[in-house]
Design a protein around this motif. Structure first.
Motif, mmCIF file in Angstrom:
data_model
loop_
_atom_site.group_PDB
_atom_site.id
_atom_site.type_symbol
_atom_site.label_atom_id
_atom_site.label_comp_id
_atom_site.label_asym_id
_atom_site.label_seq_id
_atom_site.Cartn_x
_atom_site.Cartn_y
_atom_site.Cartn_z
ATOM 1 N N TYR A 155 0.815 -1.205 0.000
ATOM 2 C CA TYR A 155 0.000 0.000 0.000
ATOM 3 C C TYR A 155 0.853 1.261 0.000
ATOM 4 N N VAL A 191 0.354 3.917 -3.102
ATOM 5 C CA VAL A 191 -0.110 5.277 -2.831
ATOM 6 C C VAL A 191 0.975 6.294 -3.173
ATOM 7 N N SER A 248 0.382 9.167 -5.856
ATOM 8 C CA SER A 248 0.514 10.567 -5.443
ATOM 9 C C SER A 248 1.459 11.323 -6.369
ATOM 10 N N LEU A 302 -6.690 6.991 -2.189
ATOM 11 C CA LEU A 302 -6.581 6.520 -0.798
ATOM 12 C C LEU A 302 -7.799 5.704 -0.384
ATOM 13 N N LEU A 341 -0.600 4.107 4.322
ATOM 14 C CA LEU A 341 -1.230 5.011 3.353
ATOM 15 C C LEU A 341 -0.783 6.452 3.576
ATOM 16 N N ALA A 355 1.627 8.756 0.835
ATOM 17 C CA ALA A 355 1.242 10.055 0.279
ATOM 18 C C ALA A 355 2.047 11.187 0.900
#
Length: 261
Positions: free
Chosen positions: A173, A177, A181, A204, A242, A246
């Motif tokens: 993950y 992400v 991003s 997300l 997560l 990001a």
């Protein structure tokens, strides 16, 4: 003395509990389905202890001198599959009501366990819809939703690819992400989207551990504290991965002032 039918019924109960656990069922439902099937086989002594990573069950013929058999089943992977939960529940009811014998029930349970999830193209469409809808709900324009849909599909497929190599969900993950991003930031820099934040939020939402958090709270409410803590820890770990994926990309992007600024 534990009879042959009772032993086979015990195996049916373990298989059913395993399917329930791997499909995202709550702990109390796993313990309940095992106990219910064993009681239907006239097993006098039944004790079940389930955690998200294992099932421990014992049956006995009753009395201090009675036979006792114990079975331990390790749960290696878990997902969310409400169809399997519904089907294994229906099977257990059929068996308890006497509408199916134990051998046929075991065969049907194994068939349920062997069923694959929805085809990858269908799941990809769901990922696209999820990302685009949440992007729009948080204020994204039509072009943002379109980019979020495309990026959501690619991100989900990338996640599936990483999982096939046995990469842990935390790293999986995080990487997905982070990549999404970065692409969202580049899209904004090229004036393709009106804002990277809407697109990132949509991505997300594909990985937010809603089911794990809900099951953790339900386990707490039913008194399964160990399972509740375990699942809550899992949900927090996913949330951290997560946020880190990001956050690190956004921080690095801002620290260099944006590549195209």
């Amino acid at each position: 003395m534990i009879t042959q039918r009772q032993q086979r019924g015990f195996m049916l109960a373990i298989i059913s509990g395993e399917i329930m656990m791997k499909s995202g069922g709550e702990i109390y439902r796993v313990e309940e389905i095992i106990t219910r099937i064993c009681r239907a086989c006239n097993i006098k002594y039944v004790e079940v202890f389930a955690t998200p990573t294992g099932i421990f069950a014992s049956i006995g013929s009753g009395g201090e001198e009675g036979d006792i058999k114990t079975y331990m089943k390790s749960i290696k992977s878990r997902s969310t599959n409400l169809t399997k939960i519904s089907e294994i529940n229906n099977l257990s009811r059929k068996f308890v009501n006497g509408d199916i014998d134990v051998e046929d029930a075991i065969k049907e349970a194994k068939a349920i366990d062997a069923k694959k999830a929805y085809p990858l193209p269908i799941i990809s469409i769901g990922a696209a819809l999820t990302a685009s809808i949440f992007c729009g709900l948080f204020g994204g324009q039509i072009i943002d939703c379109v980019i979020a849909a495309a990026l959501g599909t690619l991100t989900y497929l990338f996640s599936v690819l990483l999982s096939k190599y046995g990469i842990s969900y935390f790293i999986n993950y995080f990487v997905c992400v982070a990549v999404a991003s970065f692409v969202a930031l580049v899209s904004e820099a090229f004036k393709i989207t009106t804002g990277h934040d809407f697109v990132i939020i949509g991505i997300l939402m594909l990985f937010v551990p809603g089911a794990a958090l809900t099951n953790a709270l339900r386990d707490f409410l039913t008194g399964d504290m160990l399972s509740g803590v375990s699942r809550l820890t899992e949900a927090v770990a996913i949330a951290v991965s997560l946020a880190a994926g990001a956050g690190i990309i956004l921080t690095l992007w801002n620290s260099i002032g944006g590549v195209f600024s």
